[in-house]
Design a protein around this motif. Structure first.
Motif, PDB file in Angstrom:
ATOM      1  N   THR A  59      -8.471   1.471  -4.331  1.00  0.00           N
ATOM      2  CA  THR A  59      -8.267   2.513  -3.314  1.00  0.00           C
ATOM      3  C   THR A  59      -9.293   2.750  -2.143  1.00  0.00           C
ATOM      4  O   THR A  59     -10.286   2.040  -2.322  1.00  0.00           O
ATOM      5  N   ASN A  60      -8.897   3.190  -1.122  1.00  0.00           N
ATOM      6  CA  ASN A  60      -9.826   3.648   0.078  1.00  0.00           C
ATOM      7  C   ASN A  60      -9.788   5.029   0.266  1.00  0.00           C
ATOM      8  O   ASN A  60      -8.565   5.587   0.370  1.00  0.00           O
ATOM      9  N   TYR A  61     -10.700   5.576   0.767  1.00  0.00           N
ATOM     10  CA  TYR A  61     -10.711   7.094   0.761  1.00  0.00           C
ATOM     11  C   TYR A  61     -11.355   7.512   2.341  1.00  0.00           C
ATOM     12  O   TYR A  61     -12.353   6.536   2.704  1.00  0.00           O
TER      13      TYR A  61
ATOM     14  N   GLY B 141      -4.204  -1.286  -7.235  1.00  0.00           N
ATOM     15  CA  GLY B 141      -4.828  -0.187  -7.835  1.00  0.00           C
ATOM     16  C   GLY B 141      -6.139   0.246  -6.914  1.00  0.00           C
ATOM     17  O   GLY B 141      -7.050   0.983  -7.293  1.00  0.00           O
TER      18      GLY B 141
ATOM     19  N   THR C  68      -8.343  12.583  -5.021  1.00  0.00           N
ATOM     20  CA  THR C  68      -8.138  11.519  -5.873  1.00  0.00           C
ATOM     21  C   THR C  68      -6.529  10.826  -5.685  1.00  0.00           C
ATOM     22  O   THR C  68      -5.769  11.600  -5.861  1.00  0.00           O
TER      23      THR C  68
ATOM     24  N   GLY D 175       0.096   5.682   0.280  1.00  0.00           N
ATOM     25  CA  GLY D 175      -1.101   6.575   0.480  1.00  0.00           C
ATOM     26  C   GLY D 175      -0.630   7.740   1.280  1.00  0.00           C
ATOM     27  O   GLY D 175       0.515   8.154   1.518  1.00  0.00           O
TER      28      GLY D 175
ATOM     29  N   VAL E 285       3.500   8.288  -5.517  1.00  0.00           N
ATOM     30  CA  VAL E 285       2.002   8.265  -5.256  1.00  0.00           C
ATOM     31  C   VAL E 285       1.713   9.781  -5.279  1.00  0.00           C
ATOM     32  O   VAL E 285       2.293  10.671  -4.447  1.00  0.00           O
TER      33      VAL E 285
ATOM     34  N   ILE F 283      -3.950   3.471  -1.565  1.00  0.00           N
ATOM     35  CA  ILE F 283      -3.997   2.836  -2.923  1.00  0.00           C
ATOM     36  C   ILE F 283      -2.986   1.489  -2.944  1.00  0.00           C
ATOM     37  O   ILE F 283      -1.850   1.576  -2.403  1.00  0.00           O
ATOM     38  N   SER F 284      -3.495   0.311  -3.243  1.00  0.00           N
ATOM     39  CA  SER F 284      -2.822  -0.999  -2.977  1.00  0.00           C
ATOM     40  C   SER F 284      -1.952  -1.030  -4.587  1.00  0.00           C
ATOM     41  O   SER F 284      -2.301  -0.256  -5.374  1.00  0.00           O
TER      42      SER F 284
ATOM     43  N   SER G 153      -3.416   8.429  -6.740  1.00  0.00           N
ATOM     44  CA  SER G 153      -2.940   7.729  -7.854  1.00  0.00           C
ATOM     45  C   SER G 153      -1.385   7.092  -7.612  1.00  0.00           C
ATOM     46  O   SER G 153      -0.692   7.971  -6.684  1.00  0.00           O
ATOM     47  N   ARG G 154      -0.781   6.005  -8.151  1.00  0.00           N
ATOM     48  CA  ARG G 154       0.593   5.746  -8.083  1.00  0.00           C
ATOM     49  C   ARG G 154       1.041   5.254  -9.286  1.00  0.00           C
ATOM     50  O   ARG G 154       0.589   4.874 -10.259  1.00  0.00           O
TER      51      ARG G 154
ATOM     52  N   ASP H 128       0.731  -1.100  -0.015  1.00  0.00           N
ATOM     53  CA  ASP H 128      -0.043   0.018  -0.013  1.00  0.00           C
ATOM     54  C   ASP H 128       0.691   1.257  -0.105  1.00  0.00           C
ATOM     55  O   ASP H 128       1.917   1.424   0.435  1.00  0.00           O
TER      56      ASP H 128
END
Length: 121
Positions: A57-59, A55, A68, A35, A78, A51-52, A70-71, A33
């Motif tokens: 995601t958890n917010y 891809g 948003t 983030g 990230v 974000i794993s 992204s990585r 992960d």
């Protein structure tokens, strides 16, 4: 060792946008992960977005629909795109990564030094 370096923190007006970036470097076999967390004065550090490697995601509920994450797995980076910023988003933002340094070893948590985001008119 592993280093996480953040950039992009700034002063922005309510309703504005900001993009935070974080790059991981050092001895890295893989990153699970990645983030962002944040900590406001007098408050505990809280999850913003994660974000794993695949891809997922958890917010945090407070940022859903506005932020948003992204990585780029190839670059070990990230980003956090923050739109419609509110005064309550003001905090120190910390990059996070769960890093496996060598094959066959366990993954450890790493943190950046933090970057300040201030939302104010």
């Amino acid at each position: 060792q592993v280093q996480l370096v953040e950039s992009g923190g700034d002063l922005v007006q309510p309703g504005g946008s900001l993009r935070l970036s974080c790059a991981a470097s050092g001895t890295i076999f893989s990153i699970n992960d990645m983030g962002w967390y944040r900590q406001a004065p007098g408050e505990q550090r809280e999850l913003v977005a994660i974000i794993s490697s695949s891809g997922i995601t958890n917010y945090a509920d407070s940022v859903k629909g506005r932020f948003t994450v992204s990585r780029d797995n190839a670059k070990n980076t990230v980003d956090l795109q923050m739109n419609s910023l509110k005064t309550e988003d003001t905090a120190e933002y910390y990059c996070y990564a769960k890093v496996r340094r060598m094959i066959g070893t366990r993954a450890y948590d790493y943190w950046g030094q933090g970057t300040q985001v201030t939302v104010s008119s």
